[in-house]
Design an enzyme around this catalytic site. Sequence first.
Site: not given
Ligand code: PBG
Length: 307
Positions: A101, A111, A176, A186, A198, A214, A229, A255, A294
């Site tokens: 990304c 992105c 996504k 973030r 986004r 998609e 996700k 996360s 995680y």
């Molecule tokens: C963007 C990206 C994101 C996550 C992984 N890669 C989301 C974003 O910031 O839009 C999120 C993964 C997570 O929350 O664990 N390349």
Amino acid sequence: MIEDVHLRVEDLIYPIFVCDGNNIKNEIKSMPGQFQYSVDKLQDILDKIISSKIKSIILFGVPDKKDEHGLVAHNPEGIVQKAIKYIKKNYPSLLVIADLCNCQYTTHGHCGTIVDGDVDNDLTVKNLSKQAVSLVKAGADVIAPSDMMDGRILNIRKSLDEKGFQKTPIFSYSIKYASAFYGPFRDAANNSPSSGDRKTYQMNYKNSEEALREVELDINEGADAVIIKPALSYLDIVSRVKRKFNIPIIAYNVSGEFSMVAAASDNNWVERVNIIFEILISMKRAGANAIISYHAIEIAEKLNKDV
Ligand code: PBG
């Protein structure tokens, strides 16, 4: 004997944040127990992964220097490239998936490549294809594009094939959603957009049919597996994709899902291990083949003990 859903250590993929610098093991505030590592400190976590018998990791770069177009991401000596070389040399048994990304590498945190104040889809796709080739040259086993631009799977596939990497699979983040569940990530990856959001490239969570379109596009363009996700609030989507397509599905237990469990269990409001098992098994039950989480190491350790 008659249970029909199982979670195996092999199903788990552990995310690792690698940062520039030396001797760094930085705890991520909003993700207790999760860290950013400099390459020289990766050993700490990689040894744990090996002893927990986890076989796959996904890498996220946290570079010191960023630029307008994220060109730093193509550098053969870039942070993720360095980490991949180190891991493939010292831990050759691990499957290394490289997240692909722009947002961690651009000064604006979007992105894509920005032209006239907006993300330029086609230019972004070209930049991502270069980044993909650079990551595979460094030794990445799998490329996982998470940008959500249109047409990127076809372009990345073509670029990899042209450079002789026909055998490198693409696990596409086909679905996504624009989600508040990414909040702690973030912090971890330092990739918040400096302006706007986004929503022009990530999906609206009030849509479900779009998710199927998609996936169909990505399969036709050459995706080898699809990543969905977030996972927990989107199990209906996992289930629909499972029923409609015959392609491996990877659910990303993101996360925010991790941090909610961590916060509640740190307060003894929920029982940590039990709730994690319930969450991860629900993803398998919905149809996921594998899960990025995680929680992977702590759960793998439990699974190993139970055997
Ligand atoms: C963007 C990206 C994101 C996550 C992984 N890669 C989301 C974003 O910031 O839009 C999120 C993964 C997570 O929350 O664990 N390349």
